[in-house]
Write an enzyme that holds these catalytic residues in place. Structure first.
Site, mmCIF file in Angstrom:
data_model
loop_
_atom_site.group_PDB
_atom_site.id
_atom_site.type_symbol
_atom_site.label_atom_id
_atom_site.label_comp_id
_atom_site.label_asym_id
_atom_site.label_seq_id
_atom_site.Cartn_x
_atom_site.Cartn_y
_atom_site.Cartn_z
ATOM 1 N N SER A 60 2.393 -9.480 8.560
ATOM 2 C CA SER A 60 2.903 -8.167 8.704
ATOM 3 C C SER A 60 3.300 -8.135 7.218
ATOM 4 O O SER A 60 4.465 -7.092 6.608
ATOM 5 C CB SER A 60 3.885 -7.644 9.539
ATOM 6 N N SER A 61 2.949 -9.316 6.802
ATOM 7 C CA SER A 61 3.443 -9.539 5.243
ATOM 8 C C SER A 61 3.659 -8.160 4.038
ATOM 9 O O SER A 61 4.010 -7.856 2.965
ATOM 10 C CB SER A 61 3.351 -11.019 4.431
ATOM 11 N N MET A 62 2.300 -6.852 4.247
ATOM 12 C CA MET A 62 1.854 -6.256 3.061
ATOM 13 C C MET A 62 2.181 -5.088 3.984
ATOM 14 O O MET A 62 1.538 -4.017 3.522
ATOM 15 C CB MET A 62 0.045 -6.142 3.211
ATOM 16 N N LYS A 109 -1.711 -10.609 -1.032
ATOM 17 C CA LYS A 109 -0.836 -9.688 -1.454
ATOM 18 C C LYS A 109 -0.820 -9.417 -3.252
ATOM 19 O O LYS A 109 -1.478 -8.897 -3.068
ATOM 20 C CB LYS A 109 0.380 -11.079 -2.010
ATOM 21 N N ASN A 162 6.287 -5.972 2.324
ATOM 22 C CA ASN A 162 7.167 -6.357 2.581
ATOM 23 C C ASN A 162 8.237 -7.243 2.893
ATOM 24 O O ASN A 162 7.563 -8.504 3.080
ATOM 25 C CB ASN A 162 6.479 -6.623 4.348
#
Length: 193
Positions: A60-62, A109, A162
């Site tokens: 869920s980093s993006m 990213k 995120n």
């Protein structure tokens, strides 16, 4: 060699009167053209695999731009001719691994700064060259601080959307451009659940 004859679908389209206006009524549209058609398909397949790839989002980093399990198309050709620009989403090999450790580890990213820029994060804001950035695509304001970091030649600074749940340049520093695999083009499948 029955596979070289016109198909039943082709005969249906020719005989069904309301479909006669269709541009596909030209004689070769639905016919298999033998070896020539196979070679065309092979060339398209080779070009596709050389200049693009399909990826799945593992974390869920993006978020909120990309969600877990989204399927995306990554284009790999444009960075042979130009450098990444600000706000482009890129995929890249893990810069913290020694070369050859595990080439399958790929991150995605957003580029927030390019070579020659200075990056800072404080008071919940990203500053590029001393100017606070307006970022309407992030999940929440960053809760961390990054002291003034200069982006050297041949590098970019990447952050996940995120910000508080992303392993990115705020942890390991500027990303070497040579690690970039390609540029995010589009999400072609988003799971419903």
């Amino acid at each position: 060699m029955s596979f070289l004859r016109p198909s039943a679908l082709y005969h249906f389209l020719i005989t069904y009167s309301s479909l006669r206006w269709m541009p596909c009524q030209s004689s070769g549209f639905l016919r298999w053209s033998g070896l020539d058609g196979f070679l065309r398909l092979l060339v398209v397949g080779l070009l596709w695999s050389t200049f693009s790839e399909l990826r799945s989002i593992p974390s869920s980093s993006m978020f909120p731009t990309l969600r877990v399990a989204d399927r995306i198309i990554v284009e790999k050709a444009s960075y042979y001719f130009r450098s990444p620009t600000i706000h482009e989403i890129v995929t890249f090999r893990d810069p913290t691994q020694l070369s050859g450790d595990n080439p399958d580890v790929v991150f995605i990213k957003r580029v927030v700064a390019k070579e020659g820029d200075t990056v800072e994060v404080h008071h919940g804001r990203l500053y590029i060259n001393g100017v606070a950035q307006e970022e309407d695509f992030i999940a929440e304001q960053p809760a961390y601080t990054v002291k003034s970091t200069y982006v050297p030649k041949g590098h970019v600074y990447v952050l996940g959307d995120n910000r508080n749940n992303s392993y990115d340049s705020h942890v390991w520093g500027p990303l070497p451009v040579k690690n970039i695999i390609g540029r995010y083009v589009m999400c072609f499948h988003r799971p419903t659940n």
